[in-house]
Design an enzyme around this catalytic site. Sequence first.
Site, short mmCIF file in Angstrom:
data_model
loop_
_atom_site.label_atom_id
_atom_site.label_comp_id
_atom_site.label_asym_id
_atom_site.label_seq_id
_atom_site.Cartn_x
_atom_site.Cartn_y
_atom_site.Cartn_z
N ASP A 101 10.68 2.13 -4.01
CA ASP A 101 10.36 0.74 -3.77
C ASP A 101 10.96 -0.07 -4.92
O ASP A 101 10.68 0.23 -6.09
CB ASP A 101 8.82 0.57 -3.76
CG ASP A 101 8.36 -0.49 -2.77
OD1 ASP A 101 8.90 -1.59 -2.83
OD2 ASP A 101 7.45 -0.19 -1.98
N ASP A 203 11.21 -4.95 -1.84
CA ASP A 203 10.01 -5.75 -1.61
C ASP A 203 10.39 -7.23 -1.40
O ASP A 203 11.24 -7.77 -2.11
CB ASP A 203 9.11 -5.62 -2.86
CG ASP A 203 7.72 -6.18 -2.64
OD1 ASP A 203 6.98 -5.60 -1.84
OD2 ASP A 203 7.37 -7.18 -3.30
N ASP A 328 0.29 -2.82 4.26
CA ASP A 328 -0.17 -4.21 4.25
C ASP A 328 -0.86 -4.62 5.54
O ASP A 328 -1.41 -5.72 5.62
CB ASP A 328 1.02 -5.16 4.03
CG ASP A 328 1.62 -5.02 2.65
OD1 ASP A 328 0.86 -4.77 1.69
OD2 ASP A 328 2.86 -5.15 2.52
C1 NOJ Z 1 4.90 -6.86 -0.31
C2 NOJ Z 1 4.16 -5.58 -0.53
O1 NOJ Z 1 4.35 -4.75 0.57
C3 NOJ Z 1 2.71 -5.93 -0.78
O2 NOJ Z 1 1.90 -4.79 -0.82
C4 NOJ Z 1 2.65 -6.71 -2.06
O3 NOJ Z 1 1.32 -7.11 -2.30
C5 NOJ Z 1 3.56 -7.93 -2.01
N1 NOJ Z 1 4.85 -7.61 -1.51
C6 NOJ Z 1 3.74 -8.50 -3.38
O4 NOJ Z 1 4.55 -7.63 -4.12
#
Ligand code: NOJ
Length: 533
Positions: A101, A203, A328
């Site tokens: 990531d 990300d 998420d």
């Molecule tokens: C996307 C990520 O998948 C999520 O988990 C994170 O909180 C936000 N970006 C901020 O980095």
Amino acid sequence: MDQSDENWWRHGIFYQIYPRSLQDTNDDGVGDLAGIIQRLPYLKDLGADAIWLSPIYPSPMADFGYDISDYTAIDPLFGTMADFDALLAAAHDNGLKLILDLVPNHTSEQHPWFLESRSSRDNPRRDWYIWRDPRPGGGEPNNWLSEFGGSAWSYDEATGQYYYHAFLAQQPDLNWRNREVREAIYDVMRFWLAKGVDGFRVDVIWHLIKDAEFRDNPPNPYHVAGRPSHETILTRYSTDQPEVHEVIAEMRRVTDAFGARVLIGEIYLPLHRLMAYYGNDLKGAQMPFNFALLSTLWSARSVEKIIEDYEKALPQGAWPNWVLGNHDRPRVASRVGREQARVAAMLLLTLRGTPTLYYGDEIGMHQVAIAPEAVRDPFEKNVPGIGVGRDGCRTPMQWDSTRYAGFSSVPPWLPLADDFMRENVVNLQSDETSILNLYKALIRLRKECKPLAIGSYVPIAAEGDLLLYRREAQGQSVVVALNLGAEPVAVTAGAIGSGSEILLSTFLDRKGEKLEGTLDLRGNEGAIIAPPH
Ligand code: NOJ
């Protein structure tokens, strides 16, 4: 999978690991790299070809690793760099690619770059982040909102300016208009690529560049009451700016310089905007994540429309991809229901394009209810009670029926699902018709069957609860029939020729059954059919 294959990412099955929750080996209730190494044989047996790890770098963990304080090291919670090297070697020995990531939009407020940047207005790194004066008369520089609640601007008393953070105040956004920032992150990428990692999931890639003039965002006329307050405005000026594509093309040049690597972009945008992330001449992200299935209404017509719109919108030569779950969003088994989770698995693994599985979905893990005192997710803490919390989809992997599900020997960082004694890998492995064995059978079939691996997608019908399509390649074809409802459906379409044969049913009990022109699907059943020889 042929490991020397340049296009391995087109043929592979991707599997997302949330490292905190896969396997704990040092008895602290949190998963670690040694745990991932321990579970590689499971992943190989499942049929995964590539694993993507959510962040494992040093972090104060305000956002569980998405707030990074050192891009080129490993957080002690997860292990050491030696553990990482061992994981990479072991993954490759097992024929698995390893994707990291990359979180380039923001750092932790504890990152040395930010500490320097905030130390004074004339620090050489001041411009590495986004600092703005208060509005005339005082207050935030504009109306941009944080995705985790409140204003996206925090005031720094010492230097009298605001800094921008699209997420938590502990996650200041880097200034991607600054050339030094770009080069610093490209060096981070080279560090990991030189070690041999096979690519990055980037990300919030669509956030990297913001409007040069920092104009106010317009109101969102479609805001739904009860949804988080940041949705009251659109993100017209704070995300998806045209210049972002130049940045992504640069990132792609960095990965391409190391051979057959993959660049995956996390992008939540409508289709017509998403497609731009493939880049000019496909020199952007190879896989701009397609999240359409995460939010679709679970009906045959809606799902067919999503597939069709997506297929039509793809630029010439662009390779599709599909995602059913991530860290998420609520678990698929809870979104569509336990019975339909099997149908969803068949959908994911029979669509055209690279599938990404989320850990635990293959054993049917559902959303776990988190008591208020057990909440860990900062989003839920900042915006409580409206169901945005992400802890419920991040609970520990359920390996067996021992006290902590074989995940750990101590209470885990998040509670286990209350059905783990039954729903776990050991039990499901020995149950021939379990969802886990369905996932394995689907993956195996996808690999053996050219039409499923590379064939075109041909819609046939979406009527009532029935979704019917064909996959075709090199003169061969298969038909996929999915019943998205609980009532039986009879499929008599010409697609089911007399003498057709069932290759796989989601119930795993009809393989080899010959059809006489009709396919009787039970409620919640999906089937893959081979035409008559
Ligand atoms: C996307 C990520 O998948 C999520 O988990 C994170 O909180 C936000 N970006 C901020 O980095």
